[in-house]
Design an enzyme around this catalytic site. Structure first.
Site, PDB file in Angstrom:
ATOM      1  N   ASP A 155      -3.801  -0.215  -3.674  1.00  0.00           N
ATOM      2  CA  ASP A 155      -5.049  -0.529  -4.386  1.00  0.00           C
ATOM      3  C   ASP A 155      -6.209  -0.665  -3.398  1.00  0.00           C
ATOM      4  O   ASP A 155      -7.343  -0.286  -3.698  1.00  0.00           O
ATOM      5  CB  ASP A 155      -4.883  -1.818  -5.196  1.00  0.00           C
ATOM      6  CG  ASP A 155      -3.702  -1.725  -6.146  1.00  0.00           C
ATOM      7  OD1 ASP A 155      -3.498  -0.646  -6.734  1.00  0.00           O
ATOM      8  OD2 ASP A 155      -2.956  -2.710  -6.280  1.00  0.00           O
ATOM      9  N   HIS A 184      -0.723  -5.554  -9.414  1.00  0.00           N
ATOM     10  CA  HIS A 184      -0.647  -4.144  -9.046  1.00  0.00           C
ATOM     11  C   HIS A 184      -0.399  -3.269 -10.273  1.00  0.00           C
ATOM     12  O   HIS A 184       0.509  -2.453 -10.303  1.00  0.00           O
ATOM     13  CB  HIS A 184       0.463  -3.937  -8.003  1.00  0.00           C
ATOM     14  CG  HIS A 184       0.620  -2.508  -7.545  1.00  0.00           C
ATOM     15  ND1 HIS A 184      -0.414  -1.799  -6.963  1.00  0.00           N
ATOM     16  CD2 HIS A 184       1.681  -1.662  -7.592  1.00  0.00           C
ATOM     17  CE1 HIS A 184       0.018  -0.579  -6.683  1.00  0.00           C
ATOM     18  NE2 HIS A 184       1.290  -0.468  -7.058  1.00  0.00           N
TER      19      HIS A 184
END
Length: 336
Positions: A155, A184
Site C-alpha cells: 500500500d 490491507h
C-alpha cells in the site's frame, strides 16, 4: 548466520520474493517450502552466485509434517505468501476460508519449530490472517507480538508511485515514503498524504482528484487483477513489498532507527501500543509506523494519529469499523 524461510516459495509471489532474498548479502541460508513444484524453484535459485545456500522442502504426502519442520528449523525469519491468489470478482474476504486453514497450519509449524523467528504474513486477507497466526501462537504459549508483522508495504509502494505519476515532471516515486495506516484491503487502507513532503503535491489536486488518488491506492490490486485477465493478482509488486519489509527487519538487527509501517498486534508490551489502541477504536490489530530493533517492534509511533487531516480522520473511522469485523473473523476461526 541468518536463515530465512519462505512458505509458499513456488507460488506467484513466492518465486520472485525468493529471488530477491537470494540476492540479499545478509542472508546465509534460504529455505523454500511449498506443497508443489518447490524442488525446481530451489534448483534454479541455487545456481545464482550469491552468498546464501538454498534448500527446498516438499512434503511427500498431505500428512507429512517433516518437510515443513525441516524448512523452519533454526529459522530467524519466516515469510508466508502461501495461499490461493485472488481471481476477478473475488474479494479478499472470499479468500478467507481457503487461506485461513493454510496459514493456521504454517503458524502451528512455526510454534513447534522456530517460535523465536520474526514472522511476516503476506497471505490474504492480511486483516484476518495476522490475527489467526497470533491466536495460533498464543494457543502454543509462544506468542511474541514484537515479532509478528502483517505486510502492508504494498500500500505504501502504491501510494508513493501513484502520487508521483500525477506529477511526473516534478517528482519520482523514490522521493516519497507515505505512511499508510489501518489495514490491507479496500477502505481499511488509509494513505496519509497530508503529512511530509507529499502534502505540497496533495494541495495542488482538486478534491475530486484527491478522492480518486486515495481510491486508487485502496483498490490498486483490482487494476492488476483486471489487467491480468483472470490469470492472477499482484505478485511481482507484492514480492517487492514483502522483500522491502524483510530487508528493513534484517537491517534493524544492526542499524538503529529503522521505521516501517506494519499491521501489528497492539499489545501493551510494546511501547506506545496502548496509546495507539485508544486512538483506533480499541482494536487489537492496526497498521502504523513502528520503530524496529534487534528484538523486532520496539515502539509504535502513534503520535502520527494526532497530525492527520480531517478528511483522513473520516477515512480512519471507516477503516476502524471494517477492521473490527475482519479481526474478529480471524480470531473466531482459531477459537472455533
Amino acid at each position: 548466520m541468518v536463515k530465512v524461510t519462505v512458505c509458499g516459495a513456488a507460488g506467484g509471489i513466492g518465486q520472485p520474493l525468493s529471488l530477491l532474498l537470494k540476492l540479499n548479502p545478509k542472508i546465509d541460508e534460504l529455505a523454500l517450502f511449498d506443497v508443489v513444484n518447490v524442488p525446481g524453484v530451489g534448483a534454479d535459485l541455487s545456481h545464482i552466485c550469491s552468498n546464501s545456500t538454498t534448500s527446498s522442502h516438499l512434503p511427500s504426502a498431505k500428512e507429512d509434517k517433516t518437510a515443513l519442520a525441516d524448512s523452519l528449523k533454526n529459522s530467524d525469519l519466516v515469510i508466508i505468501p502461501a495461499g490461493v491468489p485472488r481471481k476477478p470478482g473475488m474479494t479478499r474476504d472470499d479468500l478467507f476460508n481457503i487461506n485461513a486453514s493454510i496459514v493456521q497450519g504454517l503458524a502451528q509449524g512455526i510454534a513447534e519449530t522456530c517460535p523465536d523467528a520474526f514472522v511476516l504474513i503476506i497471505s490474504n486477507p492480511v486483516n484476518s490472517t495476522v490475527p489467526i497466526v497470533a491466536e495460533t501462537l498464543k494457543k502454543n504459549n509462544v506468542f511474541n507480538p514484537k515479532k509478528l508483522f502483517g505486510v502492508t508495504t504494498l500500500d505504501i509502494v502504491r501510494a508513493n508511485t501513484f502520487i508521483s505519476q500525477l506529477f511526473p515532471k516534478e517528482s519520482k516515486p523514490t522521493d516519497f515514503n507515505i505512511n499508510v495506516i489501518g489495514g490491507h484491503s479496500g477502505e481499511t487502507i488509509v494513505p496519509l498524504y497530508s503529512l511530509g513532503n507529499s502534502k505540497q503535491y496533495l494541495d495542488k489536486l482538486s478534491e475530486e482528484q484527491q478522492k480518486e488518488l486515495i481510491h486508487r491506492v485502496q483498490f490498486g490490486g483490482d487494476e492488476v487483477v483486471q489487467a491480468k485477465n483472470g490469470a492472477g493478482s499482484a505478485t511481482l509488486s507484492m514480492a517487492y513489498a514483502g522483500y522491502k519489509l524483510a530487508e528493513s527487519i534484517l537491517k534493524a538487527l544492526d542499524t538503529p532507527n529503522v521505521v516501517e509501517c506494519t499491521f501489528l498486534n497492539l499489545d501493551s508490551s510494546i511501547k506506545g501500543a496502548s496509546e495507539a489502541k485508544k486512538l483506533v477504536g480499541n482494536l487489537d490489530f492496526f497498521s502504523l509506523p513502528v520503530k524496529l530493533g534487534k528484538s523486532g517492534i520496539e515502539e509504535v509511533q502513534y503520535e502520527i494519529l494526532d497530525k492527520i487531516s480531517d478528511n483522513e480522520k473520516k477515512l480512519l473511522e471507516v477503516a476502524v469499523d471494517q477492521l473490527s469485523k475482519n479481526i474478529e473473523k480471524g480470531v473466531s476461526f482459531v477459537k472455533k
